[in-house]
Design an enzyme around this catalytic site. Sequence first.
Site, PDB file in Angstrom:
ATOM      1  N   ASP A   1       2.426   1.969  -3.220  1.00 27.12           N
ATOM      2  CA  ASP A   1       2.600   2.380  -4.636  1.00 27.12           C
ATOM      3  C   ASP A   1       1.790   3.630  -4.963  1.00 27.12           C
ATOM      4  O   ASP A   1       2.308   4.580  -5.540  1.00 27.12           O
ATOM      5  CB  ASP A   1       2.350   1.220  -5.621  1.00 27.12           C
ATOM      6  CG  ASP A   1       0.976   0.597  -5.606  1.00 27.12           C
ATOM      7  OD1 ASP A   1       0.169   0.876  -4.681  1.00 27.12           O
ATOM      8  OD2 ASP A   1       0.689  -0.208  -6.527  1.00 27.12           O
TER       9      ASP A   1
ATOM     10  N   TYR B   1     -10.278  -0.831  -0.394  1.00 31.68           N
ATOM     11  CA  TYR B   1      -9.037  -0.330  -0.998  1.00 31.68           C
ATOM     12  C   TYR B   1      -9.194   1.142  -1.370  1.00 31.68           C
ATOM     13  O   TYR B   1      -8.346   1.983  -1.053  1.00 31.68           O
ATOM     14  CB  TYR B   1      -8.740  -1.174  -2.244  1.00 31.68           C
ATOM     15  CG  TYR B   1      -7.459  -0.858  -2.978  1.00 31.68           C
ATOM     16  CD1 TYR B   1      -6.264  -1.488  -2.649  1.00 31.68           C
ATOM     17  CD2 TYR B   1      -7.439   0.062  -4.031  1.00 31.68           C
ATOM     18  CE1 TYR B   1      -5.091  -1.204  -3.337  1.00 31.68           C
ATOM     19  CE2 TYR B   1      -6.278   0.349  -4.724  1.00 31.68           C
ATOM     20  CZ  TYR B   1      -5.101  -0.295  -4.378  1.00 31.68           C
ATOM     21  OH  TYR B   1      -3.943  -0.019  -5.058  1.00 31.68           O
TER      22      TYR B   1
ATOM     23  N   GLU C   1      -6.982  -1.358 -16.413  1.00 33.95           N
ATOM     24  CA  GLU C   1      -7.596  -1.758 -15.133  1.00 33.95           C
ATOM     25  C   GLU C   1      -8.305  -0.561 -14.490  1.00 33.95           C
ATOM     26  O   GLU C   1      -9.426  -0.665 -14.006  1.00 33.95           O
ATOM     27  CB  GLU C   1      -6.520  -2.313 -14.198  1.00 33.95           C
ATOM     28  CG  GLU C   1      -7.022  -2.666 -12.816  1.00 33.95           C
ATOM     29  CD  GLU C   1      -7.055  -4.156 -12.535  1.00 33.95           C
ATOM     30  OE1 GLU C   1      -6.346  -4.914 -13.206  1.00 33.95           O
ATOM     31  OE2 GLU C   1      -7.804  -4.556 -11.620  1.00 33.95           O
TER      32      GLU C   1
ATOM     33  N   HIS D   1       0.837  -1.209   0.000  1.00 29.81           N
ATOM     34  CA  HIS D   1       0.000   0.000   0.000  1.00 29.81           C
ATOM     35  C   HIS D   1       0.868   1.254   0.000  1.00 29.81           C
ATOM     36  O   HIS D   1       0.518   2.269   0.608  1.00 29.81           O
ATOM     37  CB  HIS D   1      -0.989   0.000   1.177  1.00 29.81           C
ATOM     38  CG  HIS D   1      -2.098  -0.992   0.985  1.00 29.81           C
ATOM     39  ND1 HIS D   1      -3.214  -0.724   0.220  1.00 29.81           N
ATOM     40  CD2 HIS D   1      -2.243  -2.267   1.420  1.00 29.81           C
ATOM     41  CE1 HIS D   1      -4.008  -1.782   0.206  1.00 29.81           C
ATOM     42  NE2 HIS D   1      -3.434  -2.747   0.927  1.00 29.81           N
TER      43      HIS D   1
ATOM     44  N   GLY E   1      -8.313 -15.168  -6.841  1.00 24.05           N
ATOM     45  CA  GLY E   1      -8.565 -14.535  -5.545  1.00 24.05           C
ATOM     46  C   GLY E   1      -7.430 -14.700  -4.551  1.00 24.05           C
ATOM     47  O   GLY E   1      -7.579 -14.401  -3.377  1.00 24.05           O
TER      48      GLY E   1
ATOM     49  N   GLY F   1      -4.666 -13.064  -4.539  1.00 26.93           N
ATOM     50  CA  GLY F   1      -3.906 -11.826  -4.364  1.00 26.93           C
ATOM     51  C   GLY F   1      -2.561 -11.887  -5.055  1.00 26.93           C
ATOM     52  O   GLY F   1      -1.603 -11.232  -4.647  1.00 26.93           O
TER      53      GLY F   1
ATOM     54  N   ASP G   1       1.477  -4.009  -9.578  1.00 28.61           N
ATOM     55  CA  ASP G   1       1.214  -5.358 -10.096  1.00 28.61           C
ATOM     56  C   ASP G   1       1.631  -5.487 -11.562  1.00 28.61           C
ATOM     57  O   ASP G   1       2.334  -6.423 -11.940  1.00 28.61           O
ATOM     58  CB  ASP G   1      -0.273  -5.712  -9.952  1.00 28.61           C
ATOM     59  CG  ASP G   1      -0.741  -5.634  -8.512  1.00 28.61           C
ATOM     60  OD1 ASP G   1       0.125  -5.552  -7.617  1.00 28.61           O
ATOM     61  OD2 ASP G   1      -1.964  -5.643  -8.280  1.00 28.61           O
TER      62      ASP G   1
HETATM   63  C1  GLA Z   1      -3.150  -4.271  -5.005  1.00 28.88           C
HETATM   64  C2  GLA Z   1      -2.985  -3.158  -6.034  1.00 28.88           C
HETATM   65  C3  GLA Z   1      -1.554  -2.636  -6.052  1.00 28.88           C
HETATM   66  C4  GLA Z   1      -1.090  -2.271  -4.636  1.00 28.88           C
HETATM   67  C5  GLA Z   1      -1.398  -3.410  -3.653  1.00 28.88           C
HETATM   68  C6  GLA Z   1      -1.099  -3.033  -2.227  1.00 28.88           C
HETATM   69  O1  GLA Z   1      -2.402  -5.390  -5.383  1.00 28.88           O
HETATM   70  O2  GLA Z   1      -3.322  -3.624  -7.326  1.00 28.88           O
HETATM   71  O3  GLA Z   1      -1.444  -1.530  -6.919  1.00 28.88           O
HETATM   72  O4  GLA Z   1      -1.667  -1.073  -4.216  1.00 28.88           O
HETATM   73  O5  GLA Z   1      -2.744  -3.819  -3.726  1.00 28.88           O
HETATM   74  O6  GLA Z   1       0.267  -2.846  -2.046  1.00 28.88           O
END
Ligand code: GLA
Length: 390
Positions: free
Chosen positions: A37, A225, A163, A35, A125, A127, A175
């Site tokens: 970026d 988020y 996205e 969290h 799902g 992550g 990501d």
């Molecule tokens: C998700 C988002 C990323 C980043 C992470 C938390 O994966 O897609 O951009 O913010 O959460 O680090």
Amino acid sequence: MEILDNMKKVFEEKFGHPAKRSFFSPGRVNLIGEHTDYNGGHVFPCAISLGTYAVVADRTDDKSRVYSMNLEDKGVVEFPMSGLQYDKAKDWANYPMGVVDVFEKAGHKAAHGFDIVFYGTLPAGAGLSSSASLEVLMSVILEDAFGFGLDMVEMVKLSQKAENQFVGVNCGIMDQFAVGMGKKDCAILLDCNTLDYRYSKIALKDASIVITNTNKPHSLASSAYNVRRAQCEHALNELKEVKPELGALGELSNEEFNKLAGHISEQLERQRARHAVYENNRALEAVQALEDNDIEKFGKLMNESHFSLRDDYDVTGVELDTLAETAWSVPGVIGSRMTGAGFGGSTVSIVKNDAIDTFKKTVAEKYTAKIGYAPSFVVASISDGTHRID
Ligand code: GLA
């Protein structure tokens, strides 16, 4: 390769002609810097060998047909290669559609469509960025076919835009960057403020990266988020009132933040911002520790990252906390934390190789007893970014 042979068979069955090219796009696991970026901080992810494969052939018209072997019940989905709009009924195909759309809007119009079969080895799902994996994959398929002259960082940015603007999920850049720019046996230290990056070799000697999936069925990750993003943005704006040159929370040292924090009026927003600042500085410290071969310190900072995500950022939840807490109690675990957006998904742990079996057994038992269903485990190997195979 068995997966590709199987995909080529399915391709012929579905489309009645052979596939001509094949591609792979990895998933990612973030080692530290969570969290951060979208707060202009640093992240330290790597691409993993689980990901998304595609086998492709050109069409001569302006239409594409796509099929996912993971979602057979959705059947073959068709879409035109221009003038696209988000279409709920097309489900997962909105990811490749979104990429086609942002390419077109950026002046890179596809001259024809494709038939494509996709197959993903990433658990849904978990992550581990299955959507970024698919987006960057579609970008590379387009660039490979039409030679627009885009480099990988440009494709990463367009994939993120797909996205954000087409699918409507307000993610940061981590990501897509990790998926596109990944390098075998390396993690990427990325400054999300400037997109400066460098690779750092991951040589864990007698330890491995173990990903543990909570297998949590539903999570409300996307709305929570967006709330976190808004809280950090609001905190930043309050800080700008006293420090106008401040561009992002990621620019602050912990000491500077502590001096300024009183200007953030809401206690909760102060906590969110503190996480963003501390986690960014922790990520930098952790990379330094790793490069100094101080793996124990790296692990300790991973654990601290989890505390901060749990206490200040509030994105863990009982499933991720149970996985992390149990991991911390197992001898041979160097560090363990949630990875990705949180609320569900996975943890990442660094575990001594001779402790992996005990780790899996202990974590599975304790987690299942508390949560009511079992977690699953993957020992990750670090892979190259999205590329054409043949
Ligand atoms: C998700 C988002 C990323 C980043 C992470 C938390 O994966 O897609 O951009 O913010 O959460 O680090």
